[in-house]
Design an enzyme around this catalytic site. Structure first.
Site, PDB file in Angstrom:
ATOM      1  CB  SER A 127     -14.348 -28.089   9.309  1.00  0.00           C
ATOM      2  OG  SER A 127     -13.491 -26.975   9.293  1.00  0.00           O
TER       3      SER A 127
HETATM    4  N1  SAH Z   1      -9.098 -26.924   7.380  1.00  0.00           N
HETATM    5  C1  SAH Z   1      -8.852 -27.455   8.713  1.00  0.00           C
HETATM    6  C2  SAH Z   1      -9.725 -26.821   9.785  1.00  0.00           C
HETATM    7  C3  SAH Z   1      -9.055 -25.669  10.277  1.00  0.00           C
HETATM    8  S1  SAH Z   1      -9.656 -24.738  11.644  1.00  0.00           S
HETATM    9  C4  SAH Z   1      -8.984 -28.959   8.739  1.00  0.00           C
HETATM   10  O1  SAH Z   1      -9.380 -29.545   7.737  1.00  0.00           O
HETATM   11  O2  SAH Z   1      -8.667 -29.552   9.780  1.00  0.00           O
HETATM   12  C5  SAH Z   1      -8.963 -23.174  11.108  1.00  0.00           C
HETATM   13  C6  SAH Z   1      -7.462 -23.126  11.038  1.00  0.00           C
HETATM   14  O3  SAH Z   1      -7.102 -21.824  10.570  1.00  0.00           O
HETATM   15  C7  SAH Z   1      -6.762 -23.304  12.389  1.00  0.00           C
HETATM   16  O4  SAH Z   1      -5.828 -24.339  12.293  1.00  0.00           O
HETATM   17  C8  SAH Z   1      -6.093 -21.950  12.615  1.00  0.00           C
HETATM   18  O5  SAH Z   1      -4.859 -22.041  13.323  1.00  0.00           O
HETATM   19  C9  SAH Z   1      -5.889 -21.454  11.201  1.00  0.00           C
HETATM   20  N2  SAH Z   1      -5.735 -20.006  11.068  1.00  0.00           N
HETATM   21  C10 SAH Z   1      -6.316 -19.017  11.781  1.00  0.00           C
HETATM   22  N3  SAH Z   1      -5.930 -17.815  11.335  1.00  0.00           N
HETATM   23  C11 SAH Z   1      -5.067 -18.034  10.300  1.00  0.00           C
HETATM   24  C12 SAH Z   1      -4.319 -17.177   9.418  1.00  0.00           C
HETATM   25  N4  SAH Z   1      -4.362 -15.860   9.517  1.00  0.00           N
HETATM   26  N5  SAH Z   1      -3.551 -17.769   8.479  1.00  0.00           N
HETATM   27  C13 SAH Z   1      -3.483 -19.125   8.351  1.00  0.00           C
HETATM   28  N6  SAH Z   1      -4.166 -19.973   9.143  1.00  0.00           N
HETATM   29  C14 SAH Z   1      -4.948 -19.439  10.115  1.00  0.00           C
END
Ligand code: SAH
Length: 221
Positions: free
Chosen positions: A69
């Protein structure tokens, strides 16, 4: 030679100080959040060939079609969480592990779930190696972590079509959840759920953002 994987030079520190000032100028006021942005080496969460992008206030691809993000978004969500030392926090969407490390840096006990196997594996190895003692889980964030809850705070870092009931249940009375909820134009409205002592809850909205989608059904090998 690239040297130590966890090198943190004066140049990196200088760039990070500027990044912390950038999020402050954009309206972040929680000094603990700003200090955490200044403390956590965001370049450690990037592949070495992209290091020059680590201190721009932008989202960036991390593989498996996902992104780390934007720092301002991380700061904004973290500020809404009102993190206190000792808070037990659930993060949905570990991704690179950057957001989880910010929460750890602020003294929280962090539990983070990721549904993409490759990202889960990478974060599970990287976080303890870098000294960020976050508990990582491979699974579906819609379900939360019922056996580890309830949590003081819950942060969802992907765009959700709705607020999952299981997550509301896993919030302690007095707890706060921050979750970006889909609008019909492809963006999300940052939303907080605050649970009162009697279990009732209040929802409020905090402006528009853009996230990758929270994916349902099954976990992804
Ligand atoms: N917090 C992260 C940014 C993540 S982007 C950071 O600091 O880098 C969103 C993430 O959510 C992705 O890695 C994606 O694979 C995950 N995601 C999507 N759907 C999900 C679900 N149902 N359960 C857990 N993770 C999920």
């Amino acid at each position: 030679m690239s040297g130590n994987r966890f090198a943190d030079t004066f140049r990196h520190k200088g760039l990070r100080k500027q990044l912390a000032e950038t999020v402050r100028k954009k309206g972040i006021t929680d000094e603990n959040v700003i200090s955490a942005i200044e403390a956590i080496p965001r370049h450690w969460f990037f592949d070495s060939s992209f290091l020059e992008f680590a201190y721009e206030d932008k989202a960036f691809p991390i593989g498996s079609g996902q992104t780390i993000s934007q720092p301002y978004t991380v700061a904004f969500q973290t500020q809404l969480l009102q993190v206190k030392r000792g808070d037990k926090i659930l993060e949905v969407g570990t991704g690179s592990g950057y957001q989880a490390s910010i929460l750890y840096q602020m003294g929280a006990k962090v539990f983070s779930i990721e549904r993409q196997r490759a990202l889960y594996q990478k974060a599970k190895e990287m976080l303890p190696a870098a000294g960020f003692l976050v508990k990582t889980f491979f699974g579906d964030g819609y379900k939360g972590l019922p056996t580890f809850g309830p949590f003081d705070k819950i942060i969802v870092t992907a765009g959700a079509p709705f607020i999952p009931e299981a997550l509301i249940e896993q919030l302690k009375p007095g707890g706060i959840m921050v979750i970006p909820v889909d609008d019909d134009d492809g963006s999300q409205t940052m939303t907080t759920v605050e649970k009162a002592a009697d279990g009732s809850y209040e929802i409020s909205q905090h402006g528009k953002f853009r996230f990758v989608p929270l994916l349902g059904d099954k976990v992804h090998d």
